[in-house]
Design a protein around this motif. Structure first.
Motif, short mmCIF file in Angstrom:
data_model
loop_
_atom_site.label_atom_id
_atom_site.label_comp_id
_atom_site.label_asym_id
_atom_site.label_seq_id
_atom_site.Cartn_x
_atom_site.Cartn_y
_atom_site.Cartn_z
N ALA A 47 0.84 -1.20 0.00
CA ALA A 47 0.00 0.00 0.00
C ALA A 47 0.87 1.26 0.00
O ALA A 47 0.43 2.33 -0.42
N PHE A 48 2.12 1.12 0.47
CA PHE A 48 3.03 2.27 0.49
C PHE A 48 3.96 2.29 -0.72
O PHE A 48 5.02 2.90 -0.70
N ASN A 49 3.55 1.55 -1.75
CA ASN A 49 4.24 1.58 -3.04
C ASN A 49 5.63 0.95 -3.03
O ASN A 49 6.43 1.20 -3.91
N LYS A 50 5.90 0.12 -2.02
CA LYS A 50 7.19 -0.58 -1.99
C LYS A 50 7.06 -1.86 -2.83
O LYS A 50 6.11 -2.62 -2.66
N VAL A 51 8.03 -2.08 -3.73
CA VAL A 51 7.94 -3.27 -4.59
C VAL A 51 8.33 -4.52 -3.79
O VAL A 51 9.37 -4.56 -3.14
N LEU A 52 7.46 -5.55 -3.85
CA LEU A 52 7.73 -6.80 -3.15
C LEU A 52 8.32 -7.85 -4.09
O LEU A 52 8.95 -8.81 -3.64
N GLY A 53 8.09 -7.66 -5.39
CA GLY A 53 8.64 -8.61 -6.36
C GLY A 53 7.73 -8.78 -7.55
O GLY A 53 6.79 -8.00 -7.76
N LEU A 54 8.03 -9.84 -8.32
CA LEU A 54 7.25 -10.12 -9.52
C LEU A 54 6.55 -11.47 -9.36
O LEU A 54 7.12 -12.39 -8.74
N GLY A 55 5.37 -11.54 -9.92
CA GLY A 55 4.64 -12.80 -9.83
C GLY A 55 3.67 -12.93 -10.98
O GLY A 55 3.74 -12.18 -11.95
N TYR A 56 2.77 -13.88 -10.86
CA TYR A 56 1.71 -13.97 -11.87
C TYR A 56 0.36 -14.02 -11.17
O TYR A 56 0.26 -14.36 -9.99
N ILE A 57 -0.66 -13.64 -11.92
CA ILE A 57 -1.98 -13.46 -11.31
C ILE A 57 -3.04 -14.30 -12.03
O ILE A 57 -2.90 -14.61 -13.22
N ASN A 58 -4.04 -14.74 -11.29
CA ASN A 58 -5.26 -15.25 -11.91
C ASN A 58 -6.43 -14.55 -11.22
O ASN A 58 -6.75 -14.87 -10.07
N PRO A 59 -7.04 -13.56 -11.89
CA PRO A 59 -8.08 -12.76 -11.25
C PRO A 59 -9.32 -13.57 -10.88
O PRO A 59 -10.16 -13.09 -10.12
N ASN A 60 -9.42 -14.82 -11.38
CA ASN A 60 -10.62 -15.62 -11.13
C ASN A 60 -10.52 -16.54 -9.93
O ASN A 60 -11.47 -17.26 -9.60
N THR A 61 -9.37 -16.58 -9.29
CA THR A 61 -9.22 -17.53 -8.18
C THR A 61 -9.01 -16.80 -6.86
O THR A 61 -8.50 -15.68 -6.83
N LEU A 62 -9.39 -17.47 -5.80
CA LEU A 62 -9.25 -16.91 -4.45
C LEU A 62 -7.76 -16.70 -4.14
O LEU A 62 -7.36 -15.65 -3.64
N LEU A 63 -6.98 -17.75 -4.43
CA LEU A 63 -5.52 -17.61 -4.31
C LEU A 63 -5.10 -16.96 -5.62
O LEU A 63 -4.93 -17.64 -6.64
N CYS A 64 -5.01 -15.63 -5.63
CA CYS A 64 -5.03 -14.96 -6.94
C CYS A 64 -3.66 -14.62 -7.51
O CYS A 64 -3.54 -14.36 -8.70
N ALA A 65 -2.61 -14.61 -6.69
CA ALA A 65 -1.29 -14.33 -7.26
C ALA A 65 -0.21 -15.08 -6.51
O ALA A 65 -0.36 -15.38 -5.32
N ARG A 66 0.84 -15.43 -7.21
CA ARG A 66 1.98 -16.14 -6.58
C ARG A 66 3.26 -15.42 -6.98
O ARG A 66 3.43 -15.02 -8.14
N LEU A 67 4.12 -15.26 -5.99
CA LEU A 67 5.39 -14.55 -6.18
C LEU A 67 6.41 -15.46 -6.88
O LEU A 67 6.63 -16.59 -6.46
N LEU A 68 7.01 -14.97 -7.96
CA LEU A 68 8.06 -15.74 -8.65
C LEU A 68 9.45 -15.31 -8.19
O LEU A 68 10.36 -16.11 -8.11
N THR A 69 9.60 -14.02 -7.93
CA THR A 69 10.90 -13.52 -7.47
C THR A 69 10.72 -12.24 -6.67
O THR A 69 9.81 -11.45 -6.95
#
Ligand code: SAH
Length: 393
Positions: A47-69
């Motif tokens: 929320a404070f605009n700090k980058v946590l990393g890169l991942g991929y998203i699926n907007p249709n699932t409850l578990l909606c994103a996973r961090l790759l790096t």
């Protein structure tokens, strides 16, 4: 790359080492889920605009994103996958002398959503998320580059794909995958039906536990319940058991088991029963001869939290039924892959079965998944297999 903003304080799980983001943790005002397409790569920010990393998203699932790096400068390209696959390969080669193992175990190998089982020159892959599906070409290229395999099969028919809204299919990604592959485990040979068998065709996670079984079976009368193609049963027969009875409800699995018996020249010791395990165990109670070693390796009876009471009851009935046909001082090897049944809960099932059947028991060994299924310390879902070897007095 689009940005996925988390709500205030919702970065805690990622900062604690976890790789998952749930849809209710997303700031949908700043980054509406509808604006993303399934599998898209995203930059993840607090929320404070700090980058946590890169991942991929699926907007249709409850578990909606996973961090790759967590490195925002990393490119998610073929080289990214080559690096991670090589690291996983080094880990496997530390633990295994032969090229037969789960090469990639998803989150534990820092490749969320990806499973790769290696049968020497043949790789069987599961792309379990929209993210890995979108990255398919890069993943396949990286596997070819790293391992130079003869063939790669995509077993994209796991139930997890349904939750991700992905179609179910079994396809060739490279070369010409055969119907059957041969693998060697603890000096025992097995043939696995990679296209038509269950999951990827073989359950590598029990490798270590099968080797532990071998210690207890010499000249013994062994029962392998939920045998599939004989992972435990054939190991027992090849390790000096006098006779092995295998129960499974799948006719295909038992046909494969017969092939595996032939491969190891132990067919004369093997009896198969194609039936529901509970009714088969009940029928065996009428036998005069009791078993000296029993293996229980059921499928996950508890898939969701709400199945816990019914599931625990099924585990209890199973263990009681097994104890009724186990000789005094016989050995019981039991495992559970139900995430929602903890090690302590399985131990309590054993204890309750012991009391109800008026037996006593000592636990010799605590079992877990083989090292080609490494555990991610922040993700309890990766620590799923538990078991015991007990002597029932
Ligand atoms: N022990 C095996 C893996 C077992 S997987 C190995 O070492 O490879 C679980 C097996 O249970 C599957 O083969 C499935 O066909 C079988 N199964 C599922 N429900 C069953 C039931 N009610 N009765 C008998 N077998 C069952």
């Amino acid at each position: 790359m689009q940005t996925l903003f988390l709500r205030k304080n919702e970065e805690r799980r990622l900062l604690a080492g976890h790789l998952w983001i749930y849809s209710n943790e997303v700031d949908t005002k700043l980054s509406p889920l509808k604006s993303f397409s399934p599998g898209e790569l995203v930059e993840i920010r607090t929320a404070f605009n700090k980058v946590l990393g890169l991942g991929y998203i699926n907007p249709n699932t409850l578990l909606c994103a996973r961090l790759l790096t967590s490195n925002k400068h990393e490119q998610i390209d073929t080289d990214f996958f080559i690096t991670r696959i090589k690291q996983a390969l080094i880990r496997r080669e530390m633990c295994f002398a032969k090229p037969f193992y789960r090469l990639i175990f998803s989150e534990s190998d820092q490749l969320p959503g990806l499973i790769v089982d290696r049968f020497d020159n043949v790789l069987v892959v599961q792309l379990n998320t929209a993210g890995t599906e979108n990255l398919k070409d890069k993943i396949v290229e990286a596997l070819i580059h790293t391992l130079n395999p003869e063939a790669i099969l995509l077993r994209n028919n796991s139930h997890i794909r349904t939750t991700e809204n992905l179609p179910s299919s079994i396809e060739t990604a490279y070369g010409e995958p055969p119907e059957q592959v041969t693998l060697e485990e603890n000096g025992v040979l097995f043939s696995a039906a990679i296209k038509t068998g269950q999951k990827t065709g073989w359950f590598y996670d029990q490798n270590y536990n099968r080797s532990r079984l071998a210690t207890y079976v010499k000249n013994k009368n062994v029962l392998d319940v939920f045998s599939y193609s004989g992972g435990f049963g054939i190991t027992a027969a090849a390790s000096g058991a006098a006779a092995v009875t295998c129960i499974d409800s799948s006719e295909n699995a038992l046909e494969q088991l017969q092939q595996n018996a032939d491969l190891n020249d132990v067919s004369d010791k093997i009896t198969t029963i194609c039936d529901d395990a509970f009714s088969a165990l009940k029928n065996l109670q009428n036998n005069v001869k009791l078993f000296e070693v029993i293996v229980l390796d059921p499928p996950a009876f508890i898939k969701r939290q709400k199945d816990i009471p019914a599931g625990v009851d099924a585990y209890l009935r199973l263990h009681r039924a097994a104890m009724r046909i186990l000789q005094p001082h016989g050995i019981l090897l039991t495992t559970s892959c139900s995430l929602h049944l903890s090690r302590d809960m399985l131990l309590d099932v054993l204890r309750q079965a012991m009391i109800k059947e008026k037996r006593e028991m000592v636990i010799f060994e605590q079992l877990h998944q083989s090292p080609d299924h490494p555990v991610h310390p922040a993700i309890m879902e990766t620590n799923y297999l538990k078991g015991f070897i007990a002597q029932v007095l």
